[in-house]
Design a protein around this motif. Sequence first.
Motif, PDB file in Angstrom:
ATOM      1  N   MET A   1       0.817  -1.198   0.000  1.00  0.00           N
ATOM      2  CA  MET A   1       0.000   0.000   0.000  1.00  0.00           C
ATOM      3  C   MET A   1       0.854   1.252   0.000  1.00  0.00           C
ATOM      4  O   MET A   1       0.402   2.292  -0.400  1.00  0.00           O
ATOM      5  N   GLN A  51      -9.985   2.136  -4.696  1.00  0.00           N
ATOM      6  CA  GLN A  51      -8.893   2.494  -3.793  1.00  0.00           C
ATOM      7  C   GLN A  51      -8.285   3.854  -4.164  1.00  0.00           C
ATOM      8  O   GLN A  51      -7.969   4.660  -3.294  1.00  0.00           O
ATOM      9  N   HIS A  68      -8.571  -2.166   2.142  1.00  0.00           N
ATOM     10  CA  HIS A  68      -7.911  -3.346   1.589  1.00  0.00           C
ATOM     11  C   HIS A  68      -7.964  -4.516   2.569  1.00  0.00           C
ATOM     12  O   HIS A  68      -8.232  -5.652   2.176  1.00  0.00           O
TER      13      HIS A  68
END
Length: 88
Positions: A1, A51, A68
């Motif tokens: 991420m 996202q 996530h």
Amino acid sequence: MNFRYNLYFICVMFKLSIWQYLVLSILTFTFSHIIYQGTTSTKKIIFATIQCFIFIYTQNLFFVIGTHILFNVLVYFDKANRNGRFDF
């Protein structure tokens, strides 16, 4: 991420538009999953888009990470349920 955070600031540094960031972020997310999941991970383009919008809207990486994690937990429970590991 962390790649999304770094990618965003690299795009800002090179004065790329938000749309260029979106495309680049979606493609890197999808291709990073293709490496270990194969071509079935192309379905993740929709999730990657969501996202991106979450990150752009909030500018907070923790919301993206939380989303996530939640998605991964739901996928795990779905797969476990299909394999008969959960008998409720």
